[in-house]
Enzyme design. Structure first.
Site, short mmCIF file in Angstrom:
data_model
loop_
_atom_site.label_atom_id
_atom_site.label_comp_id
_atom_site.label_asym_id
_atom_site.label_seq_id
_atom_site.Cartn_x
_atom_site.Cartn_y
_atom_site.Cartn_z
CE LYS A 14 -1.37 -0.94 4.76
NZ LYS A 14 -0.28 -0.23 5.49
NE ARG A 88 -2.65 -0.83 10.69
CZ ARG A 88 -1.74 -0.23 9.97
NH1 ARG A 88 -1.91 0.97 9.56
NH2 ARG A 88 -0.63 -0.85 9.60
NE ARG A 127 7.99 -2.78 4.54
CZ ARG A 127 6.70 -2.60 4.79
NH1 ARG A 127 5.83 -2.59 3.80
NH2 ARG A 127 6.29 -2.49 6.02
NE ARG A 162 7.64 0.15 8.76
CZ ARG A 162 6.37 0.02 8.41
NH1 ARG A 162 5.96 0.52 7.26
NH2 ARG A 162 5.52 -0.62 9.16
NE ARG A 173 3.83 -4.20 10.87
CZ ARG A 173 4.85 -4.16 10.00
NH1 ARG A 173 5.97 -4.80 10.27
NH2 ARG A 173 4.75 -3.50 8.89
P1 AMP Z 1 2.22 1.01 8.57
O1 AMP Z 1 3.30 1.98 8.22
O2 AMP Z 1 0.89 1.35 7.97
O3 AMP Z 1 2.63 -0.43 8.33
O4 AMP Z 1 2.00 1.16 10.14
C1 AMP Z 1 3.05 0.88 11.04
C2 AMP Z 1 2.53 0.80 12.46
O5 AMP Z 1 1.96 2.06 12.84
C3 AMP Z 1 1.42 -0.20 12.72
O6 AMP Z 1 1.94 -1.51 12.92
C4 AMP Z 1 0.80 0.39 13.97
O7 AMP Z 1 1.64 0.15 15.10
C5 AMP Z 1 0.85 1.88 13.70
N1 AMP Z 1 -0.35 2.37 12.99
C6 AMP Z 1 -0.38 2.92 11.74
N2 AMP Z 1 -1.62 3.29 11.41
C7 AMP Z 1 -2.41 2.97 12.45
C8 AMP Z 1 -3.81 3.09 12.72
N3 AMP Z 1 -4.64 3.60 11.80
N4 AMP Z 1 -4.27 2.65 13.91
C9 AMP Z 1 -3.43 2.13 14.84
N5 AMP Z 1 -2.11 1.98 14.67
C10 AMP Z 1 -1.59 2.39 13.49
#
Ligand code: AMP
Length: 218
Positions: A14, A88, A127, A162, A173
């Protein structure tokens, strides 16, 4: 242009698709993950965000909604935007609609990126992402390697792995996705704004499928 919400398990692409769309259609890419990574300061809130993210846990709805409302109020969001990582869970989706009402904005469309868990897991291993512009690369997958090793093609910033891109955090996750985020598919299906894309075939094929959807949903 209509706003786009991406729903996908971790490492489905995404972020990659959002960056590609943002640069082609000139609308902002809003990644809640990036917003949270930038909020990891020395405050209590910053420390909470950093330790929960490293474990692969969700951050509280309250914090997410506060940060997102702030971002959506900025003037570059007037003509649509791409949401990557939000909502989410159902609660976030419901509260998001209230925010949109207040800001007088439309929900837009929702794109689900489908991917097999094993393929997603393989992607996590190699990644590397740009901490500045959010571009995502992979030093194990030929078509996704940066042109210059370790450097972002787009803004020349040093790429980073990351902290949550490890096998253990990936499992947490992925489980979080299945339990809390996947129910959003039915939620948006019922609103007739949901489209699905097979994201296992590489970023360009995935991008073409998304553009077909955008053309058809005008
Ligand atoms: P991402 O970069 O989208 O993979 O998000 C990385 C991490 O950020 C996730 O594993 C969560 O810990 C946190 N996170 C991102 N977006 C959300 C959200 N909408 N609600 C809760 N936690 C989030």
């Amino acid at each position: 242009m209509k706003s786009i919400i991406f729903i996908a398990p971790p490492a489905a692409g995404k972020g990659t698709q959002a960056v590609m769309l943002s640069s082609k259609y000139n609308i902002p890419h809003i990644s809640t993950g990036d917003i949270l990574r930038n909020a990891q300061d020395d405050t209590e809130r910053g420390k909470y965000i950093s330790s929960e993210m490293a474990k692969g846990h969700f951050i509280s709805d309250e914090i997410i909604l506060e940060l997102l409302t702030e971002r959506l109020s900025q003037s570059d969001c007037e003509n649509g935007y791409i949401l990557d990582g939000f909502p989410r869970n159902i609660k976030q989706a419901e509260e998001y609609e209230e925010i949109l009402n207040k800001l007088n904005k439309d929900l837009g469309i929702v794109i689900v990126l489908d991917i097999d868990k094993e393929i997603a897991k393989e992607r996590i291993v190699g990644r590397i992402s740009c901490p500045k512009c959010g571009s995502v690369f992979n030093d194990m997958i030929e078509e996704s390697m940066p042109k210059e090793a370790g450097i972002c093609d787009k803004c020349k910033t040093k790429l980073k792995k990351r902290e949550d891109d490890n096998a253990e955090s990936f499992e947490v996750r992925f489980e979080g996705y299945l339990a809390k985020t996947e129910p959003l598919i039915e939620y948006y299906q019922n609103k007739n704004i949901l489209y699905r894309v097979d994201s296992s075939l590489g970023k360009d094929i995935t991008f073409n499928q998304i553009e077909d959807i955008l053309r058809g949903s005008k």
